[in-house]
Scaffold this motif. Sequence first.
Motif, PDB file in Angstrom:
ATOM      1  N   TYR B 278       1.907  61.109  45.936  1.00 48.11           N
ATOM      2  CA  TYR B 278       1.054  62.260  45.593  1.00 48.11           C
ATOM      3  C   TYR B 278       1.862  63.544  45.481  1.00 48.11           C
ATOM      4  O   TYR B 278       2.857  63.724  46.199  1.00 48.11           O
ATOM      5  CB  TYR B 278       0.008  62.480  46.686  1.00 48.11           C
ATOM      6  CG  TYR B 278      -1.124  61.481  46.687  1.00 48.11           C
ATOM      7  CD1 TYR B 278      -2.340  61.767  46.076  1.00 48.11           C
ATOM      8  CD2 TYR B 278      -0.985  60.262  47.320  1.00 48.11           C
ATOM      9  CE1 TYR B 278      -3.386  60.861  46.093  1.00 48.11           C
ATOM     10  CE2 TYR B 278      -2.020  59.342  47.343  1.00 48.11           C
ATOM     11  CZ  TYR B 278      -3.225  59.653  46.730  1.00 48.11           C
ATOM     12  OH  TYR B 278      -4.260  58.761  46.746  1.00 48.11           O
ATOM     13  N   ASP B 279       1.360  64.436  44.638  1.00 51.65           N
ATOM     14  CA  ASP B 279       1.914  65.793  44.563  1.00 51.65           C
ATOM     15  C   ASP B 279       1.061  66.683  45.466  1.00 51.65           C
ATOM     16  O   ASP B 279      -0.035  67.101  45.083  1.00 51.65           O
ATOM     17  CB  ASP B 279       1.855  66.285  43.110  1.00 51.65           C
ATOM     18  CG  ASP B 279       2.185  67.763  42.999  1.00 51.65           C
ATOM     19  OD1 ASP B 279       2.707  68.336  43.973  1.00 51.65           O
ATOM     20  OD2 ASP B 279       1.907  68.357  41.932  1.00 51.65           O
ATOM     21  N   VAL B 280       1.530  66.965  46.681  1.00 52.70           N
ATOM     22  CA  VAL B 280       0.695  67.735  47.630  1.00 52.70           C
ATOM     23  C   VAL B 280       0.605  69.205  47.281  1.00 52.70           C
ATOM     24  O   VAL B 280      -0.226  69.927  47.833  1.00 52.70           O
ATOM     25  CB  VAL B 280       1.180  67.622  49.093  1.00 52.70           C
ATOM     26  CG1 VAL B 280       0.681  66.381  49.728  1.00 52.70           C
ATOM     27  CG2 VAL B 280       2.652  67.791  49.217  1.00 52.70           C
ATOM     28  N   SER B 281       1.463  69.669  46.356  1.00 49.98           N
ATOM     29  CA  SER B 281       1.356  71.097  46.002  1.00 49.98           C
ATOM     30  C   SER B 281       0.000  71.371  45.343  1.00 49.98           C
ATOM     31  O   SER B 281      -0.470  72.503  45.312  1.00 49.98           O
ATOM     32  CB  SER B 281       2.480  71.506  45.062  1.00 49.98           C
ATOM     33  OG  SER B 281       2.244  71.005  43.769  1.00 49.98           O
ATOM     34  N   LEU B 282      -0.651  70.308  44.840  1.00 47.38           N
ATOM     35  CA  LEU B 282      -1.973  70.491  44.217  1.00 47.38           C
ATOM     36  C   LEU B 282      -3.042  70.868  45.248  1.00 47.38           C
ATOM     37  O   LEU B 282      -4.113  71.343  44.884  1.00 47.38           O
ATOM     38  CB  LEU B 282      -2.393  69.220  43.473  1.00 47.38           C
ATOM     39  CG  LEU B 282      -1.525  68.878  42.248  1.00 47.38           C
ATOM     40  CD1 LEU B 282      -1.957  67.561  41.638  1.00 47.38           C
ATOM     41  CD2 LEU B 282      -1.621  69.978  41.202  1.00 47.38           C
ATOM     42  N   LEU B 283      -2.737  70.668  46.527  1.00 53.02           N
ATOM     43  CA  LEU B 283      -3.695  71.080  47.579  1.00 53.02           C
ATOM     44  C   LEU B 283      -3.958  72.571  47.495  1.00 53.02           C
ATOM     45  O   LEU B 283      -5.064  73.047  47.779  1.00 53.02           O
ATOM     46  CB  LEU B 283      -3.135  70.757  48.971  1.00 53.02           C
ATOM     47  CG  LEU B 283      -3.131  69.294  49.399  1.00 53.02           C
ATOM     48  CD1 LEU B 283      -2.415  69.153  50.720  1.00 53.02           C
ATOM     49  CD2 LEU B 283      -4.555  68.774  49.503  1.00 53.02           C
ATOM     50  N   ALA B 284      -2.929  73.322  47.111  1.00 54.86           N
ATOM     51  CA  ALA B 284      -3.072  74.781  47.029  1.00 54.86           C
ATOM     52  C   ALA B 284      -3.969  75.178  45.875  1.00 54.86           C
ATOM     53  O   ALA B 284      -4.491  76.288  45.841  1.00 54.86           O
ATOM     54  CB  ALA B 284      -1.702  75.428  46.876  1.00 54.86           C
ATOM     55  N   LYS B 285      -4.165  74.274  44.941  1.00 56.69           N
ATOM     56  CA  LYS B 285      -4.987  74.608  43.767  1.00 56.69           C
ATOM     57  C   LYS B 285      -6.414  74.100  43.905  1.00 56.69           C
ATOM     58  O   LYS B 285      -7.191  74.175  42.963  1.00 56.69           O
ATOM     59  CB  LYS B 285      -4.354  73.998  42.514  1.00 56.69           C
ATOM     60  CG  LYS B 285      -3.021  74.623  42.164  1.00 56.69           C
ATOM     61  CD  LYS B 285      -2.474  73.997  40.900  1.00 56.69           C
ATOM     62  CE  LYS B 285      -1.111  74.598  40.580  1.00 56.69           C
ATOM     63  NZ  LYS B 285      -0.430  73.854  39.528  1.00 56.69           N
ATOM     64  N   GLN B 286      -6.755  73.596  45.066  1.00 59.69           N
ATOM     65  CA  GLN B 286      -8.117  73.104  45.351  1.00 59.69           C
ATOM     66  C   GLN B 286      -8.568  72.074  44.315  1.00 59.69           C
ATOM     67  O   GLN B 286      -9.712  72.107  43.850  1.00 59.69           O
ATOM     68  CB  GLN B 286      -9.137  74.261  45.366  1.00 59.69           C
ATOM     69  CG  GLN B 286      -8.712  75.511  46.081  1.00 59.69           C
ATOM     70  CD  GLN B 286      -8.715  75.317  47.586  1.00 59.69           C
ATOM     71  OE1 GLN B 286      -9.538  74.597  48.108  1.00 59.69           O
ATOM     72  NE2 GLN B 286      -7.776  75.934  48.262  1.00 59.69           N
ATOM     73  N   CYS B 287      -7.661  71.186  43.882  1.00 70.15           N
ATOM     74  CA  CYS B 287      -8.045  70.167  42.901  1.00 70.15           C
ATOM     75  C   CYS B 287      -9.051  69.206  43.537  1.00 70.15           C
ATOM     76  O   CYS B 287      -8.916  68.866  44.710  1.00 70.15           O
ATOM     77  CB  CYS B 287      -6.822  69.367  42.470  1.00 70.15           C
ATOM     78  SG  CYS B 287      -5.688  70.341  41.506  1.00 70.15           S
ATOM     79  N   GLU B 288     -10.041  68.822  42.761  1.00 72.00           N
ATOM     80  CA  GLU B 288     -11.069  67.926  43.304  1.00 72.00           C
ATOM     81  C   GLU B 288     -10.511  66.529  43.562  1.00 72.00           C
ATOM     82  O   GLU B 288     -10.824  65.886  44.539  1.00 72.00           O
ATOM     83  CB  GLU B 288     -12.244  67.838  42.331  1.00 72.00           C
ATOM     84  CG  GLU B 288     -13.229  68.975  42.536  1.00 72.00           C
ATOM     85  CD  GLU B 288     -14.432  68.825  41.648  1.00 72.00           C
ATOM     86  OE1 GLU B 288     -14.694  67.716  41.151  1.00 72.00           O
ATOM     87  OE2 GLU B 288     -15.102  69.851  41.443  1.00 72.00           O
ATOM     88  N   ARG B 289      -9.679  66.082  42.606  1.00 71.22           N
ATOM     89  CA  ARG B 289      -9.149  64.729  42.746  1.00 71.22           C
ATOM     90  C   ARG B 289      -7.682  64.744  42.357  1.00 71.22           C
ATOM     91  O   ARG B 289      -7.345  65.222  41.281  1.00 71.22           O
ATOM     92  CB  ARG B 289      -9.953  63.777  41.858  1.00 71.22           C
ATOM     93  CG  ARG B 289      -9.547  62.351  42.069  1.00 71.22           C
ATOM     94  CD  ARG B 289     -10.386  61.390  41.249  1.00 71.22           C
ATOM     95  NE  ARG B 289      -9.729  60.092  41.281  1.00 71.22           N
ATOM     96  CZ  ARG B 289      -9.639  59.294  40.254  1.00 71.22           C
ATOM     97  NH1 ARG B 289     -10.152  59.637  39.097  1.00 71.22           N
ATOM     98  NH2 ARG B 289      -9.026  58.136  40.354  1.00 71.22           N
ATOM     99  N   ILE B 290      -6.849  64.262  43.255  1.00 66.57           N
ATOM    100  CA  ILE B 290      -5.424  64.224  42.964  1.00 66.57           C
ATOM    101  C   ILE B 290      -5.046  62.768  42.697  1.00 66.57           C
ATOM    102  O   ILE B 290      -5.324  61.891  43.518  1.00 66.57           O
ATOM    103  CB  ILE B 290      -4.608  64.814  44.132  1.00 66.57           C
ATOM    104  CG1 ILE B 290      -5.059  66.270  44.358  1.00 66.57           C
ATOM    105  CG2 ILE B 290      -3.119  64.759  43.848  1.00 66.57           C
ATOM    106  CD1 ILE B 290      -4.440  66.939  45.556  1.00 66.57           C
ATOM    107  N   VAL B 291      -4.470  62.533  41.527  1.00 62.73           N
ATOM    108  CA  VAL B 291      -4.167  61.153  41.121  1.00 62.73           C
ATOM    109  C   VAL B 291      -2.752  60.790  41.565  1.00 62.73           C
ATOM    110  O   VAL B 291      -1.804  61.525  41.281  1.00 62.73           O
ATOM    111  CB  VAL B 291      -4.282  61.020  39.588  1.00 62.73           C
ATOM    112  CG1 VAL B 291      -3.991  59.591  39.150  1.00 62.73           C
ATOM    113  CG2 VAL B 291      -5.660  61.445  39.145  1.00 62.73           C
ATOM    114  N   PRO B 292      -2.610  59.682  42.284  1.00 62.31           N
ATOM    115  CA  PRO B 292      -1.279  59.269  42.712  1.00 62.31           C
ATOM    116  C   PRO B 292      -0.579  58.428  41.636  1.00 62.31           C
ATOM    117  O   PRO B 292      -1.232  57.944  40.711  1.00 62.31           O
ATOM    118  CB  PRO B 292      -1.581  58.415  43.943  1.00 62.31           C
ATOM    119  CG  PRO B 292      -2.913  57.804  43.647  1.00 62.31           C
ATOM    120  CD  PRO B 292      -3.666  58.765  42.778  1.00 62.31           C
ATOM    121  N   ASN B 293       0.701  58.260  41.778  1.00 63.66           N
ATOM    122  CA  ASN B 293       1.462  57.413  40.860  1.00 63.66           C
ATOM    123  C   ASN B 293       2.483  56.603  41.644  1.00 63.66           C
ATOM    124  O   ASN B 293       2.895  57.012  42.731  1.00 63.66           O
ATOM    125  CB  ASN B 293       2.179  58.274  39.824  1.00 63.66           C
ATOM    126  CG  ASN B 293       1.229  58.680  38.705  1.00 63.66           C
ATOM    127  OD1 ASN B 293       0.760  57.841  37.947  1.00 63.66           O
ATOM    128  ND2 ASN B 293       0.918  59.960  38.636  1.00 63.66           N
TER     129      ASN B 293
END
Lengths: 489, 483
Positions: B278-293
């Motif tokens: 996961y890209d945890v930096s997306l936590l700062a952007k309040q993304c609803e769903r973070i897609v892993p790879n």
Amino acid sequence: MVNSLLFCKENRHAGSLDARIPYQLSLDRSFSYICADSQKREQFLSVISDWTDDAETISYRREILSDFYSNPSLLAEMLSLSGRWEELRLSHKSGDREGYRLRAERNTSPIAAKNILQAQALACKRALLFIKAYGEMLSAYDLHSRGLTAFRDACREVYEHPEFPHLITFCAQYENFSASGFLDFKFTLHEDGRIARYEWINHRYIHVSDPDIRKSGFSLFKKTAEVVHPCVRVYPPADGFFDNLAVGALAELSRIFSSVFEQIAARLGNLCADLDFYDTACQYIHTLEAKKIPYCYPGFSADNSMRIHKLYDLYLLMTKASPSEVVPNDVEMTAESGGILVFGDNGSGKTVYLRSVGTMQVLAQAGLPVPCERAEIPLFSQIGAQFSEAEKEFLEGNEAGRFEQEVRELAGMVDTLQEGALVFLNETFQSTAYAEGAEGLYHLLKHFSASGIRWILVSHLRQLESMFSHGDATILHMAEGYTLQSGTV
Amino acid sequence: MRENPRLLKDSSAARLPRALFRDLQMDSILSEAAIAVLQVPCERAEILRRGELFALLQNGGKRDRVSHILSVLTDLERSLMVLRDAKIPLDMYHRRRDAFCAYICACEVLASASDLGSLFGDVAAYYSSAERQQTVSRMKEACRIITERLQGFRTGLLTFSDKNWLTPDYDAVSEAERIADCACKLGFSVPERKQRNDKIPLALSDALGRLYGAEVSEIEILFREFADVDLKEPISYIAEIRFFLEIYELTQKAEEAGIPHCFPEIADRPQFTAEDLYDVSLLAKQCERIVPNDTDFKEAEPFCFLVGANGGGKTTYLRAVGINLVLFLSGCPVFATKATLYPFQIVLAHFPKDERFDHVGRLDEERARTDEMLRQSAGQEAFLLFNETFSGADDTRGFVLLKELADRMRTARHFGVYVTHFHTVMTLDYPVLSAEIDPADENKRTYRIVKAKGNASSYAADILKKYGLDKDSLRKRRGGYGK
């Protein structure tokens, strides 16, 4: 001490009337004929709008009104005393604000702190004396109401207490406080060595053996052992130590006097405003009597039925040259009936009828008599109203249609009104196709009935008459001469 | 004299550039202090030791212990700062006494931390030494006596007239108390007495010093006994403990967003394989769903290109790789369900710069930067990240430069990912990843990075569909078919 001459217990407010209702019922205009003082009138209307459905509260007000009505000089004296109390309260408020500003800016000098202390002590003393004045004034009358006797007794309890003169003496002492002579303080440090408190103390606690004062000469008598009190000289540098000390200690005393004053103010509550209500209420009764209009205090029906005999519309009474020009009407809504439907042509008096019932209900639940020969009514927890006069509120550029606005208002009512409420509807949905309007109204009224909300609708939508089956609603028709006739089902 | 052991050893010669963390957007999720720690990669043994402590922090009881240690050390730091500012004698005695007490507490909690992993174990051993225990014990007794003496100074009476005097207080009742008592009897409540919190004035301190001269001398002698003790020593752990707790908090925040974390296996040979990274930096952007790879970089295929639609998650993938690698190199957990990573010696990134290129063109600037990256990583086990490098050049020129760079990477045996919009990389002899619509997502709004199948998907159609502007979506918007 009572907090209020309007509510016998706390939290007896059922809520507030919609601000438009007194206006829709023309109460503001009616009372402008009764009470010329606009401030008092506003206060009176605000009490009326502070809705209560508590029978005890209503009875509490009736008793007080009766005491004032039978002792008109008492009301006059209390109004006069309360006027002076209000002046003191307001001046204390502004003085306290000034004191707060000085303290907050941390630039209070000992002189300013002394002045604040003197002002607070004086205000406290005067507030205490007001309690005494109220108590002595009420004691001079033969009172029967719970509200006024409780107020009198509470005042007595304070001023007849043995500590009362002591507190007055303290106030007087600091009212004339002078910073000359000895200035004595006690300091306390926190556990961590920081200053916790500076307090003013009486000089009798100070014991100093000044080593500079040597006894000279000799005595033939044997000297008693001299008591030496440990002490050292303090050399306050010019860093504001003494100022801090004095300001801190004096501010502490000011806070106590101020707090006592605030508590007296809280206990006296809005006495001035409450008395304005009773003053206007007395004027209202005098007006009805002068016009020779029958009035009564309604009884409260146990079965939710409403029976009123010869009810006059207050606004017409105030505006018509002679009360004889006003036609009284009866109101009857059985316990089983969900509401009243009133039909009639334009100008037949439908709106006047609706207004007279609304005015009666609002005044009765405020603890006031109503202009009718006799009445027995339920107490409603809420009042809702939708009057076609709202049309005038439409502004140019408002694209919402009148029908939509009505629907929005009614939706608001449906959201807020609960079982035990009463709704007044005046020519609702007249701006849409009659059949659609009638059907819409029918479902709405049935919803109200099913929810335990009573209603009175005046309308020309005759289609409604056939929609209501027998007993669902009381159906009335305005006949010639502004009189009512029972309708057909 | 033996130095106190550290929780974060700074043994690495290489230091990751600060710009890497900005490019990976790690400054949006971590403090500057944490990033400073992450800039210094660890050796294998240190990664294991830190991992042990991070694993312990998952246990609520142990974590509370670590938080408590931090709180005690912070108290000591605060006490020392206050002591530094104390100038008035009596104030100074109190502050020094407080600092002693805080120091005693700090030594005690550090000495009892032997069960918090090997890092804290070393610290505990250091603070449990007999010599230090003896000092702490003597200091405790001194504090007790000092507190007792200072207690006697706490109240007094002052009188001001032609001469000003200080005397001890025996039984003085203040006027405020007398009035309050009277008011209470009448049924009024009185406000709680206002507590001041001012520093003691010099005049009062001076007078108290003279009134209680013997006690003051005793206090000063006791303080002198401990003049050689370095009270500041324990507070050096504050920043280190904060780093561990901050990373722990990041894992918690991620967990709340449904992002798992794990402690990677340490590979013996260079590799970067992970499942659900996961890209945890997306936590700062309040993304609803973070897609892993998933990632699979091994020595056989250490470098690959990544192509795909704009908004398809290419940069997110690049950041996920970079962030997790950097975290791993500092012994932190990584955000994946499973991972095997090798402790690379250096991680570098090339992201587009926004600055204006006043003296050189953009292409020249990018070439200079890539040259510098390859120079820095020469001879080291490096992982390099490129994001749309040479995208400013025309297709022909850009492609030539891109191929040249890839060839240099291959020669140097560096690991890396190169995000590009040059679809012609398909023709090169390098693995290519592509951002493709996730077939598992019914809404067709998310992408996963997969090995390219030969062409790089229909980008335009994907984007139009994503934003509801494709033919079907637009027809539905019009309210029916066939209109």
